[in-house]
Motif scaffolding. Sequence first.
Motif, PDB file in Angstrom:
ATOM      1  N   CYS A  31       1.009  -1.368   0.118  1.00 29.54           N
ATOM      2  CA  CYS A  31       0.036  -0.105  -0.067  1.00 29.54           C
ATOM      3  C   CYS A  31       0.845   1.179  -0.047  1.00 29.54           C
ATOM      4  O   CYS A  31       1.856   1.392   0.739  1.00 29.54           O
ATOM      5  N   ASN A  52      -0.303   3.970   0.748  1.00 29.04           N
ATOM      6  CA  ASN A  52      -0.817   5.114   1.705  1.00 29.04           C
ATOM      7  C   ASN A  52      -0.271   4.847   3.198  1.00 29.04           C
ATOM      8  O   ASN A  52       0.417   3.659   3.455  1.00 29.04           O
ATOM      9  N   ASP A  53      -0.613   5.577   4.150  1.00 31.25           N
ATOM     10  CA  ASP A  53       0.148   5.461   5.355  1.00 31.25           C
ATOM     11  C   ASP A  53      -1.041   5.768   6.371  1.00 31.25           C
ATOM     12  O   ASP A  53      -0.721   6.451   7.517  1.00 31.25           O
ATOM     13  N   CYS A  54      -2.283   5.075   6.407  1.00 36.68           N
ATOM     14  CA  CYS A  54      -3.258   5.393   7.282  1.00 36.68           C
ATOM     15  C   CYS A  54      -2.982   5.133   8.521  1.00 36.68           C
ATOM     16  O   CYS A  54      -2.326   3.809   8.917  1.00 36.68           O
ATOM     17  N   TYR A  98      -3.837   3.889  11.165  1.00 30.56           N
ATOM     18  CA  TYR A  98      -4.510   2.963  11.898  1.00 30.56           C
ATOM     19  C   TYR A  98      -4.130   1.420  11.616  1.00 30.56           C
ATOM     20  O   TYR A  98      -4.364   0.520  12.249  1.00 30.56           O
ATOM     21  N   CYS A  99      -3.496   1.462  10.137  1.00 35.40           N
ATOM     22  CA  CYS A  99      -3.462   0.047   9.562  1.00 35.40           C
ATOM     23  C   CYS A  99      -2.148  -0.514   9.598  1.00 35.40           C
ATOM     24  O   CYS A  99      -1.182   0.188   9.208  1.00 35.40           O
ATOM     25  N   LEU A 132      -1.095  -2.267   7.165  1.00 33.30           N
ATOM     26  CA  LEU A 132      -0.441  -2.428   5.954  1.00 33.30           C
ATOM     27  C   LEU A 132       0.125  -0.971   5.380  1.00 33.30           C
ATOM     28  O   LEU A 132       0.686  -1.040   4.395  1.00 33.30           O
ATOM     29  N   ARG A 133      -0.111  -0.263   6.255  1.00 29.09           N
ATOM     30  CA  ARG A 133       0.539   1.265   5.919  1.00 29.09           C
ATOM     31  C   ARG A 133       2.014   1.134   5.599  1.00 29.09           C
ATOM     32  O   ARG A 133       2.827   0.411   6.162  1.00 29.09           O
ATOM     33  N   GLY A 193      -4.528  -3.291  -0.615  1.00 32.68           N
ATOM     34  CA  GLY A 193      -3.688  -1.643  -0.425  1.00 32.68           C
ATOM     35  C   GLY A 193      -3.775  -1.065  -1.584  1.00 32.68           C
ATOM     36  O   GLY A 193      -3.972  -1.794  -2.586  1.00 32.68           O
ATOM     37  N   GLU A 194      -3.373   0.184  -1.868  1.00 37.83           N
ATOM     38  CA  GLU A 194      -3.399   0.777  -2.982  1.00 37.83           C
ATOM     39  C   GLU A 194      -2.006   0.564  -3.355  1.00 37.83           C
ATOM     40  O   GLU A 194      -1.034   1.263  -3.242  1.00 37.83           O
TER      41      GLU A 194
HETATM   42 FE1  SF4 Z   1      -4.909   2.789   4.513  1.00 41.08          FE
HETATM   43 FE2  SF4 Z   1      -6.351   0.798   3.073  1.00 41.08          FE
HETATM   44 FE3  SF4 Z   1      -3.766   1.327   2.600  1.00 41.08          FE
HETATM   45 FE4  SF4 Z   1      -4.391   0.291   4.999  1.00 41.08          FE
HETATM   46  S1  SF4 Z   1      -4.640  -0.617   3.071  1.00 41.08           S
HETATM   47  S2  SF4 Z   1      -3.163   1.993   4.799  1.00 41.08           S
HETATM   48  S3  SF4 Z   1      -6.590   1.385   5.083  1.00 41.08           S
HETATM   49  S4  SF4 Z   1      -5.409   2.623   2.244  1.00 41.08           S
END
Ligand code: SF4
Length: 349
Positions: free
Chosen positions: A67, A69-71, A73-74, A76-77, A113-114
Amino acid sequence: MTPMTVNDIIHQLSTAHTASRDELVYLLNNITDDEQETLRRAAQTAAREHFGNRVFIRGLIEISSYCKNDCLYCGLRRSNRSAVRYRLTREQILDCCDSGYALGFRTFVLQGGEDAHFTDEVVCGIVREIKRRYPDCAVTLSLGERGFDSLRRLFDAGADRYLLRHETADRTHYGRLHPPQMSFDNRVSTLRFLKALGYQTGAGFMVGSPFQTTENLADDLLLIQELQPQMCGIGPFIPHKDTEFRDFPQGSLRLTLTLLSVIRLLQPRILLPATTALGTIAPNGRELGILHGANVVMPNLSPREHRKDYAIYDNKICTGEEAAECLECLRRRMRYIGYEIVTDRGDYY
Ligand code: SF4
Ligand code: SAM
Ligand code: FES
């Protein structure tokens, strides 16, 4: 005017399917166990009016743990260096669908993930092939935020549904859960665009995410009321040991169940899953979800060797079982509470 009691608000939710922000905050802050049972019964009755004792299944295929992204809470960030990354090949994804179809699944959810590997060309090719092999199946995508052109291409390739939780309806709260590059406005405008394009669209949020207030939850419910998504995914926040939210408490079972019931009453026909996260925080969490108004479960069809690596939170259930075992387990669990898993696309009507 006499102030409303919790029972008045439950009655109004059951009959007029609406509540104001103040009423929702009041209900969430004050509901007693007896009142919660009244709410639960009303929500279960509403679900049974529309769906009987039928529970829809969705075959979840977790296509990538990469992924960008760097949410916060997640698990997988992208800044979680300890995460094990994998991505499924087109053939692996199609194999999951083949075995899922044989088990009776008529919806496949491609979630991940993205991951830049999954370009429009790659995803469109996979969606087209699933629809070619199984014209009677629905394809749901849950691949995060993509550009409007991309979402249009995927829709034109045959994708039927898209899940994109809004995560929180409060801009400030959104900013505390996400890095500055991510935008609340983009999230919500993407959701509106998905709906306008013709996707059956799923919004949703975590219950008990760090810094969440009751007012935030009321705003989540109002956003659902306004957006009228066809689906709504809610589950408790569960900390992941390699994120900075590791020490925050997990979301509450009781509050998650209350919110499921309120959503069922606000939008009686909505497709509402009893999520894996709910099953993770309580051994009978998914059964309780159904009894509180949910009508969907999403067993995992991902290859077993990768299950544990799609670690969005700690202690996720069903990482060691085959798809057939989970389906049988869920079928038993649902029967035990008087419900039947059905072979059906389970569209929104
Ligand atoms: Fe955010 Fe989804 Fe990536 Fe997790 S998998 S970091 S929730 S975008
Ligand atoms: N990447 C896509 C996205 O973010 O929409 C899809 C995959 S993402 C893992 C799916 C959902 O997992 C998110 O929308 C989020 O609500 C949920 N999630 C992530 N971390 C979580 C956590 N620690 N506890 C509970 N749910 C979590
Ligand atoms: Fe996966 Fe019970 S549903 S083991």
